[in-house]
Design a protein around this motif. Structure first.
Motif, PDB file in Angstrom:
ATOM      1  N   THR A 156       0.849  -1.199   0.000  1.00 49.65           N
ATOM      2  CA  THR A 156       0.000   0.000   0.000  1.00 49.65           C
ATOM      3  C   THR A 156       0.875   1.236   0.000  1.00 49.65           C
ATOM      4  O   THR A 156       2.067   1.184   0.322  1.00 49.65           O
ATOM      5  N   ASP A 164      -7.674  -2.083   1.964  1.00 49.30           N
ATOM      6  CA  ASP A 164      -6.520  -1.714   1.138  1.00 49.30           C
ATOM      7  C   ASP A 164      -5.452  -2.805   1.152  1.00 49.30           C
ATOM      8  O   ASP A 164      -4.863  -3.140   0.123  1.00 49.30           O
ATOM      9  N   ASP A 195      -3.744   0.517  -4.886  1.00 39.03           N
ATOM     10  CA  ASP A 195      -3.862   1.440  -3.750  1.00 39.03           C
ATOM     11  C   ASP A 195      -5.230   2.100  -3.742  1.00 39.03           C
ATOM     12  O   ASP A 195      -5.661   2.640  -4.763  1.00 39.03           O
ATOM     13  N   LEU A 196      -5.883   2.087  -2.581  1.00 37.79           N
ATOM     14  CA  LEU A 196      -7.158   2.794  -2.466  1.00 37.79           C
ATOM     15  C   LEU A 196      -6.975   4.298  -2.627  1.00 37.79           C
ATOM     16  O   LEU A 196      -7.830   4.988  -3.178  1.00 37.79           O
ATOM     17  N   THR A 197      -5.858   4.826  -2.110  1.00 43.83           N
ATOM     18  CA  THR A 197      -5.672   6.276  -2.073  1.00 43.83           C
ATOM     19  C   THR A 197      -4.930   6.830  -3.272  1.00 43.83           C
ATOM     20  O   THR A 197      -4.922   8.042  -3.476  1.00 43.83           O
ATOM     21  N   LYS A 199     -15.324   3.904   0.175  1.00 41.43           N
ATOM     22  CA  LYS A 199     -14.506   3.201  -0.814  1.00 41.43           C
ATOM     23  C   LYS A 199     -14.701   3.812  -2.208  1.00 41.43           C
ATOM     24  O   LYS A 199     -13.730   4.001  -2.955  1.00 41.43           O
ATOM     25  N   ARG A 225      -8.463   8.731  -6.133  1.00 37.53           N
ATOM     26  CA  ARG A 225      -7.341   8.067  -6.813  1.00 37.53           C
ATOM     27  C   ARG A 225      -7.280   8.446  -8.291  1.00 37.53           C
ATOM     28  O   ARG A 225      -6.191   8.573  -8.872  1.00 37.53           O
TER      29      ARG A 225
END
Length: 362
Positions: free
Chosen positions: A53, A266, A272-274, A342, A349
């Motif tokens: 991550t 994540d 990567d979620l972010t 989410k 993102r």
């Protein structure tokens, strides 16, 4: 001149020496759920594939003065004038004479429960099966259940009717009148713990007969109809298909649930979620993934911005208060559920913040 000086000195002394019934809330530390705390990962997963991550999914906290701290007038006035702290009545943080030890214990219990719900919500969001069961959470001292039921006992049925939710237990007990017998079908805590350790469903039930008692009236001036109780509080326990541990000391309360869930998701999914962004947030979470409101939202916003956050996941019920005083450079993102959060991270993102659900002060 001398008289005025003496009066001023007396007022200053009074301001320092005379306590006032207030407490202070200020921004606390933030912790990246994807990173380490005190030298070890906050989220530790064993028995399932994990993925690298990046970026931040920071939980936020509020620092408060202790129950025994005597704030003086000068400190209260300074706090009222300061932008990075809030002065609130002492009873707001410690109602009914609650001690600091009692508050700490309550916060620890809420934090533990929030971790459990965060894990359940995250795995359910990923369509990973989690086995749930109704258990005895606590047994009231000197109650009908003391010595017969124990914390951790799995409740399979009450008077032959299967229970699937904690609230089912009280409903079935109250079908009886005080003084009547009620039969609990349980799996003892030790048997259940051994089965859970082996990753199996608890077996080997037994029946326990309890004599109900009359519940104390919540309002002595207006006593309600007789209601039967046995003196337990039912809760939910879970068996997870693999090990998920949350390692974070000196933090209490339920408000980190949302960020723990997102961190778990994540780590369990590729990518990567972010997208490498610095995202902070707050919010309670239940087993179904519903995000609930928290206290001290404005202090958490300040703490997040000071730590470098660009986005803040904000519970829907806290949106108005957060939008009324948002630190410069911080974008509020309204969330109602884990799925909402989410989806918003997907938007962050991809670099299109205009599509994010926002908070309004109205």
């Amino acid at each position: 001149m001398l008289a005025s000086t003496l009066i001023l000195i007396a007022l200053l002394c009074a301001g320092v020496l005379i306590p006032v019934p207030y407490s202070e809330m200020s921004p606390g530390p933030t912790v990246n759920t994807l990173g380490d705390a005190r030298g070890e990962p906050v989220l530790q997963i064993k028995g399932h594939k994990t993925y690298p991550t990046s970026g931040h999914l920071n939980m936020t906290t509020v620092r408060v003065t202790g129950a025994d701290y005597d704030m003086n007038i000068v400190e209260a006035v300074y706090g009222w004038l300061a932008h990075d702290s809030v002065i609130v009545p002492h009873d707001t943080l410690y109602p009914n004479g609650k001690t600091e030890e009692e508050s700490t214990q309550e916060n620890a219990e809420e934090f533990s429960q929030s971790q459990e719900s965060a894990k359940v919500a995250a795995l359910k969001e990923l369509k990973i099966p989690v086995t749930s069961r109704v258990v005895v959470s606590t047994v009231v001292k000197d109650s009908a259940a003391q010595g017969k039921l124990h914390a951790g006992d799995v409740i399979k049925a009450v008077d032959g009717t299967a229970v699937t939710k904690p609230e089912d237990v009280a409903k079935l007990v109250t079908l009886r009148k005080p003084g009547e017998n009620v039969v609990f079908t349980i799996v003892p805590a030790k048997t259940a713990a051994a089965a859970e350790k082996a990753g199996k469903e608890p077996q080997g039930s037994e029946e326990i007969t309890l004599t109900t008692r009359k519940a104390p009236s919540e309002d002595p001036a207006n006593p309600s109809e007789d209601r039967a109780i046995v003196g337990i509080q039912a809760g939910t326990d879970h068996t997870f298909p693999f090990e998920v541990d949350i390692k974070l000391a000196d933090v209490g309360g339920p408000s980190a649930g949302l960020m723990f869930s997102l961190g778990i998701i994540d780590k369990l999914t590729p990518g990567d979620l972010t997208g490498g962004e610095f995202v902070a947030g707050t919010g309670t979470i239940d087993d179904a993934g519903k995000v609930g409101p928290i206290g001290g939202i404005n202090m958490k916003l300040v703490g997040a911005r000071n730590a470098g956050a660009r986005y803040f996941l904000t519970p829907d019920d806290n949106c108005a208060a957060a939008a009324a005083d948002t630190p410069s450079g911080l974008t509020l993102v309204r969330v109602k559920t884990l799925a909402d959060a989410k989806k918003s991270l997907d938007t962050i993102r991809t670099g299109d913040p205009a599509g994010l659900p926002s908070c309004s002060a109205g």
